[in-house]
Scaffold this motif. Structure first.
Motif, short mmCIF file in Angstrom:
data_model
loop_
_atom_site.label_atom_id
_atom_site.label_comp_id
_atom_site.label_asym_id
_atom_site.label_seq_id
_atom_site.Cartn_x
_atom_site.Cartn_y
_atom_site.Cartn_z
N GLU A 22 0.84 -1.21 0.00
CA GLU A 22 0.00 0.00 0.00
C GLU A 22 0.87 1.26 0.00
O GLU A 22 0.49 2.28 -0.57
CB GLU A 22 -0.94 -0.03 1.21
CG GLU A 22 -2.14 -0.93 0.92
CD GLU A 22 -2.93 -1.32 2.15
OE1 GLU A 22 -2.77 -0.65 3.19
OE2 GLU A 22 -3.68 -2.30 2.06
N ARG A 23 2.03 1.16 0.61
CA ARG A 23 2.94 2.31 0.66
C ARG A 23 3.59 2.57 -0.71
O ARG A 23 3.89 3.71 -1.06
CB ARG A 23 4.01 2.02 1.71
CG ARG A 23 4.92 3.19 2.00
CD ARG A 23 5.84 2.86 3.18
NE ARG A 23 6.91 3.81 3.30
CZ ARG A 23 7.96 3.68 4.11
NH1 ARG A 23 8.04 2.60 4.88
NH2 ARG A 23 8.91 4.59 4.16
N PHE A 24 3.82 1.47 -1.47
CA PHE A 24 4.46 1.59 -2.79
C PHE A 24 3.57 0.94 -3.85
O PHE A 24 3.94 -0.07 -4.46
CB PHE A 24 5.85 0.93 -2.77
CG PHE A 24 6.75 1.44 -1.67
CD1 PHE A 24 7.34 2.70 -1.76
CD2 PHE A 24 7.00 0.68 -0.54
CE1 PHE A 24 8.16 3.18 -0.74
CE2 PHE A 24 7.82 1.14 0.48
CZ PHE A 24 8.39 2.41 0.38
N PRO A 25 2.38 1.52 -4.08
CA PRO A 25 1.42 0.88 -4.98
C PRO A 25 1.94 0.83 -6.41
O PRO A 25 2.64 1.72 -6.87
CB PRO A 25 0.17 1.77 -4.88
CG PRO A 25 0.68 3.10 -4.41
CD PRO A 25 1.88 2.81 -3.55
N GLY A 26 1.61 -0.27 -7.09
CA GLY A 26 2.02 -0.42 -8.48
C GLY A 26 3.48 -0.77 -8.64
O GLY A 26 3.99 -0.88 -9.76
N PHE A 27 4.18 -0.94 -7.52
CA PHE A 27 5.60 -1.32 -7.59
C PHE A 27 5.90 -2.53 -6.70
O PHE A 27 6.63 -3.43 -7.08
CB PHE A 27 6.50 -0.14 -7.22
CG PHE A 27 7.96 -0.42 -7.45
CD1 PHE A 27 8.46 -0.58 -8.74
CD2 PHE A 27 8.84 -0.55 -6.38
CE1 PHE A 27 9.81 -0.87 -8.97
CE2 PHE A 27 10.20 -0.84 -6.60
CZ PHE A 27 10.67 -0.99 -7.90
N VAL A 28 5.32 -2.53 -5.49
CA VAL A 28 5.49 -3.65 -4.56
C VAL A 28 4.18 -4.46 -4.56
O VAL A 28 3.10 -3.91 -4.33
CB VAL A 28 5.81 -3.15 -3.13
CG1 VAL A 28 5.70 -4.29 -2.11
CG2 VAL A 28 7.21 -2.54 -3.09
N PHE A 29 4.32 -5.78 -4.82
CA PHE A 29 3.15 -6.65 -4.94
C PHE A 29 3.27 -7.80 -3.94
O PHE A 29 4.32 -8.45 -3.87
CB PHE A 29 3.04 -7.19 -6.37
CG PHE A 29 2.84 -6.10 -7.38
CD1 PHE A 29 1.58 -5.61 -7.66
CD2 PHE A 29 3.93 -5.53 -8.02
CE1 PHE A 29 1.40 -4.58 -8.58
CE2 PHE A 29 3.77 -4.50 -8.94
CZ PHE A 29 2.50 -4.03 -9.22
N PRO A 30 2.19 -8.06 -3.16
CA PRO A 30 2.32 -9.02 -2.05
C PRO A 30 1.95 -10.46 -2.38
O PRO A 30 1.02 -10.73 -3.14
CB PRO A 30 1.33 -8.46 -1.02
CG PRO A 30 0.26 -7.81 -1.85
CD PRO A 30 0.92 -7.33 -3.12
#
Length: 270
Positions: free
Chosen positions: A54-62
């Motif tokens: 959520e802090r790095f949307p569109g870049f970090v995917f869980p």
């Protein structure tokens, strides 16, 4: 412009990244990395992994999952059991729409963690349960298979798993080829420059390869914190072994990452 590499397996929620995670992410973005697929190892870690996405949307995917080796304390680890899924499975259900995969899951038959048949069977049951949930949610599996290459691939095939990424595979290249036949992908970390798995890189078709860092582990130097920006070290090594341009390695492995993690297609313009 061609898309940059995808780090298909990293541990950005690890304690050693807490103080400077924004700098680590920025360094990866500045190095033109396209995306980071962040895995978890236990239910207690799920909130941190989701918060990073959520802090790095569109870049970090869980990815959420229960690892075959569970930490009791920093000094003590043990083999996973079904009890470890009690807290995890409801959270996976709750956040299923935010996830790109289930992981890190798998088997680890390193003798100090799993010396008995009972421990190994416990791990198998944990993996089977998570394979079932992945199939039901139509999510891929991000898989650990240390000292358990053949048993892991056999179990995944028996369970009918089709979307599978085997990270940092340490089994025989001939066993890996069984995974290739099943349509599985294998991600290669920067530690390849100092590992015994160089034969694997020779033998695996590029069409079955992805890139990863496994940050903070598996860096080019032992005992030095690894970071996602180091993904290029893995790409360059593969290019050298295969005698092809590094651009081709990045292009094909990024396409492969989108095959393993189809939800990334919604965010990466390729």
């Amino acid at each position: 412009m061609a898309a940059g590499p995808v780090d298909c397996h990293c541990h950005l929620a690890a304690d050693c990244f807490q103080a400077d995670v924004a700098d680590v992410v920025l360094a990866a973005q500045q190095a033109a990395v396209s995306a980071l697929v962040v895995v978890s190892e236990r239910a207690a870690e799920f909130p941190s992994v989701l918060a990073l996405s959520e802090r790095f949307p569109g870049f970090v995917f869980p990815c959420l999952g229960v690892h075959p080796v569970q930490e009791v304390s920093p000094e003590e680890q043990r083999s996973a059991t079904l009890k470890d899924l009690d807290a995890a499975l409801p959270l996976i259900e709750l956040y299923k729409d935010k996830l790109v995969g289930i992981g890190e899951v798998g088997l680890d038959f390193t003798p100090r963690f799993a010396s008995t048949d009972e421990q190994k069977e416990g791990q198998r049951q944990v993996l089977i349960k998570q394979t079932e949930i992945a199939r039901r949610l139509d999510l891929p599996l991000n898989v650990h298979s240390r000292s358990a290459g053949r048993p892991t691939i056999n179990l995944l095939k028996e369970q009918g798993a089709t979307k599978v990424l085997l990270h940092a595979f340490d089994g025989k290249p001939s066993v890996a080829m069984e995974g290739v036949k099943a349509g599985y992908f294998f991600s290669i970390p920067p530690s390849i420059v100092r590992s015994e798995q160089q034969k694997l890189v020779k033998l695996l078709p590029l069409e079955s390869m992805c890139l990863e860092t496994d940050s903070p582990a598996l860096g080019p130097e032992k005992q030095v914190r690894n970071e996602p920006k180091n993904i290029y070290i893995a790409a360059e090594y593969i290019a050298r072994i295969k005698g092809i341009p590094v651009e081709e390695v990045i292009e094909v492995t990024t396409q492969n990452a989108l095959k393993v993690f189809p939800k990334l297609r919604n965010f990466l313009r390729i």
